[in-house]
Structure formats: structure tokens, C-alpha cells
Motif scaffolding. Structure first.
Motif, PDB file in Angstrom:
ATOM      1  N   GLN A  98       3.783  -1.144  -7.800  1.00 29.08           N
ATOM      2  CA  GLN A  98       3.109  -2.394  -7.449  1.00 29.08           C
ATOM      3  C   GLN A  98       3.134  -3.374  -8.617  1.00 29.08           C
ATOM      4  O   GLN A  98       3.354  -4.566  -8.438  1.00 29.08           O
ATOM      5  CB  GLN A  98       1.652  -2.134  -7.051  1.00 29.08           C
ATOM      6  N   LEU A 149       1.718   6.300   2.076  1.00 29.66           N
ATOM      7  CA  LEU A 149       1.673   6.938   0.765  1.00 29.66           C
ATOM      8  C   LEU A 149       0.277   7.476   0.473  1.00 29.66           C
ATOM      9  O   LEU A 149       0.109   8.551  -0.059  1.00 29.66           O
ATOM     10  CB  LEU A 149       2.055   5.929  -0.310  1.00 29.66           C
ATOM     11  N   ARG A 150      -0.721   6.671   0.846  1.00 30.34           N
ATOM     12  CA  ARG A 150      -2.085   7.017   0.473  1.00 30.34           C
ATOM     13  C   ARG A 150      -2.490   8.376   1.054  1.00 30.34           C
ATOM     14  O   ARG A 150      -3.248   9.114   0.454  1.00 30.34           O
ATOM     15  CB  ARG A 150      -3.042   5.951   0.986  1.00 30.34           C
ATOM     16  N   SER A 173       0.819  -1.214   0.000  1.00 29.71           N
ATOM     17  CA  SER A 173       0.000   0.000   0.000  1.00 29.71           C
ATOM     18  C   SER A 173       0.854   1.265   0.000  1.00 29.71           C
ATOM     19  O   SER A 173       0.336   2.354  -0.195  1.00 29.71           O
ATOM     20  CB  SER A 173      -0.924   0.011   1.212  1.00 29.71           C
ATOM     21  N   GLN A 174       2.161   1.119   0.240  1.00 31.56           N
ATOM     22  CA  GLN A 174       3.034   2.293   0.222  1.00 31.56           C
ATOM     23  C   GLN A 174       3.625   2.543  -1.157  1.00 31.56           C
ATOM     24  O   GLN A 174       4.428   3.456  -1.331  1.00 31.56           O
ATOM     25  CB  GLN A 174       4.177   2.105   1.230  1.00 31.56           C
ATOM     26  N   LEU A 175       3.270   1.702  -2.130  1.00 29.11           N
ATOM     27  CA  LEU A 175       3.834   1.830  -3.469  1.00 29.11           C
ATOM     28  C   LEU A 175       2.821   2.442  -4.426  1.00 29.11           C
ATOM     29  O   LEU A 175       1.616   2.277  -4.263  1.00 29.11           O
ATOM     30  CB  LEU A 175       4.242   0.451  -4.006  1.00 29.11           C
ATOM     31  N   SER A 176       3.335   3.107  -5.445  1.00 30.67           N
ATOM     32  CA  SER A 176       2.459   3.593  -6.510  1.00 30.67           C
ATOM     33  C   SER A 176       1.994   2.412  -7.358  1.00 30.67           C
ATOM     34  O   SER A 176       2.534   1.311  -7.258  1.00 30.67           O
ATOM     35  CB  SER A 176       3.214   4.580  -7.398  1.00 30.67           C
TER      36      SER A 176
END
Ligand SMILES: Nc1ncnc2c1ncn2[C@@H]1O[C@H](COP(=O)(O)OP(=O)(O)O)[C@@H](O)[C@H]1O
Ligand SMILES: [Mg+2]
Lengths: 295, 239
Positions: free
Chosen positions: A194, B225-226, A187-190
């Protein structure tokens, strides 16, 4: 799945398929530096494959062959059955009739007591060792970090030691340009990152056949090129048999030896990318390409 | 009122029994939930039928009747249980049936794409369950499990009927001795409330941990990130 005797025209595995579907492994020259699989690549053959969803016949006695190491792009309007073909190869769907061959073994059926019977889980497990798939929506496991997404399969399915799996994962992450994300959470990746992890995850299982289903269509436009460049390199440096569904014509041109144009579960036209994109013979292909270019 | 306060240690001992009953029954119920919940999601007809039967039978049976049955009826055929064992068995079986439905529903609610990715990695059916589906389903299970846990804790009040000296039992005792009905029941209401809050804290803690595992909350020291990416709900889109 229908019993064997409804398809008497299909060959039993002993009868060799008409074209060689297994490439003999190339003699090992210099040890390869890339973590990509090499050698012993199988081909694919669809033989009178029928797939229905309820009353909707999606594939109607579909026949086609992909040579070992060949890279084929499937194009065609939405709903023409491209995804279904890849899902059949990944055993996410079952054929209703006909046979799918990977190398010289049937994917959908197995031998038992001299008879061909529908494949059981053990046979499917054996066959899936050769096939990897990358999905449109990446489908990374959110309960694992990037490293474990890449090592889970090798450790628990291939029986690779954890150290070796980690080593291999590092190599693959290096290749996809994400070495620094090894401990990150998906979830921390674009989206583009991903998808690159998802490609590395599929390659970590060392498949011989790689299936790519519109792998860049869920990405923001500025992230598409990075993923395409990566796949182009992978196609160039490996001898994977590649089946790719894409609407990106430049990418298809670069990556494939042959393009198959589908409509309503049938191949309308096939040929080298230069011909299909430059000088299509069929009106339906021209209409489709026009519609894609217009968007 | 001061009589009630003098007997507070008695009530404390009662609540300790209540807490123990709750924990033992919850552990049994959790094990049964996972077992029959997972069986309920398999393809095989037989395991699914077994799971269905367990759920329908024990969800329909009142815990009190089950407990009486274990405590009073089984000794007639030579099976003698301690009151505590009979109570834990009855509550565990009863709440395990509710829990199994929660587990089954949560596993089925994990996006199909996750199952398919696990197939594509050639995980075996058992590995798909243990390594991909169950860990993700836990996040969905926890809120309803929190409710069930508190329901279970309150349901333990019936065990005083098989002579277990839980909080309710001590309250009855105290009421008989002092006649201070209102004060006694007001006190144990507060005590049940406090126990419920403790259990709730535990569940909240587990929810936070699972959310972090699934990347739904920033880990310590790492911005998510979100929350950084401008206006991007659902960055990690599921298909
Ligand atoms: N799981 C399913 N259930 C019912 N119909 C389906 C399912 N998957 C695909 N289809 C149908 O099969 C046809 C082909 O779909 P698909 O293979 O996804 O096409 P494409 O990838 O070329 O857009 C469509 O008509 C679609 O509605
Ligand atoms: Mg599609």
C-alpha cells in the motif's frame, strides 16, 4: 491568518529572496526512461514562521531554507513540530505568522492589488501542483482500485488523457514493483505494498517537492527495507526537492544531503548526516540519538 | 373473511399505489438529502445556514400537516396540486430533512486522512466531495437510509386523508363495505410487512455492493487478504 501589515520585515515577492530558490531547468540530454519528474525544481524557505494550536506555540519564528533539489531529513523527538512543517507545506495547515516560500512564490499569501493577502483556494491549488506528500498511514482511497488511485489525480486535476494516465500508472507501478497489482483493491495489499502504491500515486502528479512523513513507521519490520530501497532509488534518479521525516538513521544517511535536528519547534543543530549521526555537537542531539538507538 | 379475499385485487391495487408513493417520495427525499446534507458540510456560512434552516423546518413539520397545507391551503392562493403531488412533496420534504442529517453525519465520519490525501493530490473541493468523500460516506449512509425508507413507506398511510386510493384507503373502503374489521386490518398488516421486506432486500443488496466497492468483502473469485493474513484485523489501517 494575520493581515500583511503585521509582518513588515517579510519581503514582497518582487524582492528576490536572498538565495536563489529556483533551479534553472537542466538542458534535456537523453530522454529519461524513468517516470520521475526532472528539471525546474524549486527550493523552500521558511521565514519567521509561527504556528500555534490554541495556546500551544508549535513553531516559534522558524527560519530555514532548503535549496532546489536538496534532500533534507528532519529528526527530533515526538512533538517537536516535524509533521507540522510538512503539513504546512502541503497546505493542510495555515501559518499564523511569517511566510513560506516555494520557489519565488509565497505559499501562504498572494498578491492582490499590490498587497499581500492570505492565499485563496485558487492560489493554493496553483501552489499544490508543485508539492506531493506520502503519509505514515498511506491513505489510499478505499473506494478505488490501485489503477484509479493512480489515475484519478492526473486525469481530473492535470487534465491528462485517460490512456496516457493509465500508461503512466503502469510505468510507476512497474517502478515500485507492483505491476501485477494494477487491478487489486487497496485492502488486498500488504502495508508495504500500500505504501508503495501511495508513493507511486504521489509521483503520478509529477511534484517538484516530495514530503515523506515517517513513511515506514506503520509497516511491519520485514516490509520496511523494500519501501526504503524504493525511496533511495527515487531520490537518486530524480532531482526532487525532498523533505523526509524519519527515525531510521541508516535511511536518513543514505537519502539526505543535510539533517535538521528539531526540538520544540526550533532547529537545534544541522549538518551533513555523517556529522549529525557521527559527531553531534549538541547534547540534545546526542540524547535524542541515544534514545532512538535504544529502541 | 371470504369477502376480504374476494376483494384482494382491490387491496393489491392499493398496495401498488403505496409502493409508487414510497418510490417517488424516496427519490425526492434522496435528492434533497444529498443536496442539503452536502451543503451542511461546506465551509461557507451561507450554504450551511440554508441547510440548517431546511433541516430544522421540515424535520419539525409533521408530514400530514405539510400535506394538508399543500393540498388544502395552497389552492387558496391559486396553486393547485394533485393529491399525489401534494403527498409526494410533503413526504419528500419531511424525510429529506432526516436524510440530510444522515448524509451530513456520514460525510463528517469519513476519516479526516481521506480528505487530506485528496488535498495532497490537489483535487478541488468539489472533486474531493464527489470522488473521495461521498463514495465512502455512502457505506455509512445505507443502514440509516434503510430505516428511513421503511419509515417513509409506513408514513404513506396518511395519504388516504387526501383521497389517494392507497392500501390504507382501500382497507377503510373494504371495512365499510364488509364490516370485517379484524380480517381487513390483519390482511393489510401482512401486506405492509411484505412491502417493507422488499424494500429491505433492496437496501441489503446496495449495502453488499458498496461494501465490495470499498473492499470490505471479497470480490467474486478473489480471496480477501485480510481473511488470509493470520490474525490481522485492520490491515488497511486508517489514520
Ligand atoms: N491538529 C492539532 N491540534 C492541536 N495540536 C496539534 C495538532 N497537530 C499537532 N499538534 C501539536 O503540535 C505539536 C507538534 O506536533 P507534530 O508536528 O505532530 O510533531 P512531530 O511530528 O515532530 O512529532 C505537538 O505538541 C502536537 O500535540
Ligand atoms: Mg510526526
Amino acid at each position: 491568518m494575520p493581515p500583511t501589515d503585521t509582518t513588515p520585515e517579510a519581503p514582497t515577492p518582487e524582492e528576490a529572496p536572498k538565495t536563489p530558490l529556483s533551479k534553472t531547468p537542466l538542458p534535456e540530454t537523453a530522454p529519461s526512461k524513468t517516470p520521475l519528474p526532472h528539471g525546474d525544481t524549486p527550493g523552500i524557505r521558511f521565514e519567521k514562521v509561527v504556528k500555534r494550536f490554541g495556546g500551544n506555540v508549535v513553531l516559534r519564528e522558524l527560519d530555514f531554507t532548503v535549496a532546489p533539489g536538496e534532500r533534507v531529513t528532519l529528526i527530533g523527538p515526538s512533538g517537536s513540530g516535524k509533521t507540522t512543517i510538512l503539513r504546512l507545506l502541503m497546505t493542510l495547515e495555515k501559518v499564523d505568522d511569517g511566510v513560506i516560500w516555494i520557489g519565488d512564490r509565497s505559499l501562504s499569501h498572494m498578491e492582490r492589488g499590490g498587497r499581500r493577502v492570505p492565499a485563496n483556494e485558487k492560489h493554493l491549488h496553483e501552489m499544490r501542483k508543485q508539492v506531493g506528500m506520502v503519509f505514515q498511514q498511506f491513505n489510499l482511497f478505499p473506494n478505488m482500485n490501485v489503477l484509479r488511485n493512480l489515475t484519478e489525480g492526473p486525469v481530473h486535476v492535470l487534465g491528462v488523457s485517460r490512456d496516457e494516465a493509465v500508461e503512466r500508472a503502469r510505468g510507476l507501478l512497474d517502478m515500485v514493483g507492483l505491476a501485477d497489482k494494477i487491478d487489486a483493491h487497496p485492502s488486498q495489499l500488504s502495508g508495504g505494498q500500500q505504501q508503495r502504491v501511495a508513493i507511486a500515486r504521489a509521483l503520478a502528479m509529477q511534484p517538484k517537492v516530495l514530503l515523506l512523513d515517517e513513511v515506514t513507521s506503520a509497516l511491519d519490520p520485514e516490509l520496511v527495507v523494500g519501501v526504503q530501497d524504493l525511496l533511495r532509488d527515487i531520490a537518486r534518479q530524480s532531482d526532487l526537492t525532498l523533505l523526509c521525516v524519519t527515525h531510521e538513521m541508516h535511511f536518513a544517511r543514505d537519502i539526505s544531503d543535510r539533517v535538521l535536528m528539531f526540538d520544540q519547534g526550533q532547529i537545534v543543530e544541522e549538518g551533513p548526516p555523517e556529522q549529525i549521526f557521527g559527531d553531534p555537537a549538541e547534547q540534545r542531539t546526542r540524547d535524542f540519538l541515544q534514545a532512538v538507538l535504544a529502541t | 373473511m371470504s369477502d376480504v379475499l374476494d376483494s384482494f385485487p382491490l387491496l393489491l391495487r392499493g398496495s401498488w399505489i403505496t409502493l409508487q408513493l414510497t418510490v417517488y417520495s424516496a427519490v425526492l427525499a434522496l435528492a434533497l438529502s444529498l443536496l442539503f446534507g452536502v451543503l451542511g458540510t461546506t465551509r461557507g456560512l451561507a450554504p450551511r445556514a440554508v441547510s440548517r434552516f431546511y433541516v430544522e423546518f421540515f424535520r419539525g413539520a409533521p408530514a400530514l400537516v405539510l400535506m394538508f397545507w399543500f393540498f388544502y391551503s395552497l389552492p387558496l392562493i391559486g396553486l393547485r396540486f394533485t393529491p399525489m403531488f401534494a403527498a409526494v412533496l410533503a413526504l419528500g420534504l419531511n424525510y429529506g430533512a432526516y436524510g440530510a442529517e444522515v448524509v451530513r453525519g456520514s460525510i463528517n465520519a469519513v476519516p479526516k486522512a481521506q480528505y487530506e490525501a485528496a488535498v495532497a493530490l490537489n483535487l478541488t473541493p468539489a472533486q474531493r466531495m464527489r470522488r473521495v468523500l461521498l463514495p465512502q460516506a455512502v457505506a455509512l449512509m445505507l443502514p440509516p437510509f434503510g430505516n428511513l425508507l421503511i419509515e417513509l413507506m409506513k408514513a404513506t398511510a396518511v395519504v388516504s386523508l387526501v383521497t389517494i386510493a392507497d392500501l390504507m384507503f382501500r382497507a377503510q373502503q373494504l371495512r365499510a363495505a364488509t364490516g370485517e374489521t379484524a380480517a381487513v386490518f390483519a390482511t393489510i398488516l401482512v401486506m405492509y410487512f411484505v412491502i417493507a421486506q422488499l424494500l429491505q432486500l433492496l437496501v441489503r443488496y446496495l449495502e453488499r455492493r458498496t461494501d465490495r466497492m470499498l473492499g470490505r468483502r471479497p470480490r467474486k473469485g478473489q480471496p480477501e487478504l485480510r481473511t488470509v493474513a493470520a490474525g490481522a484485523p485492520g490491515v488497511g489501517g486508517v489514520g
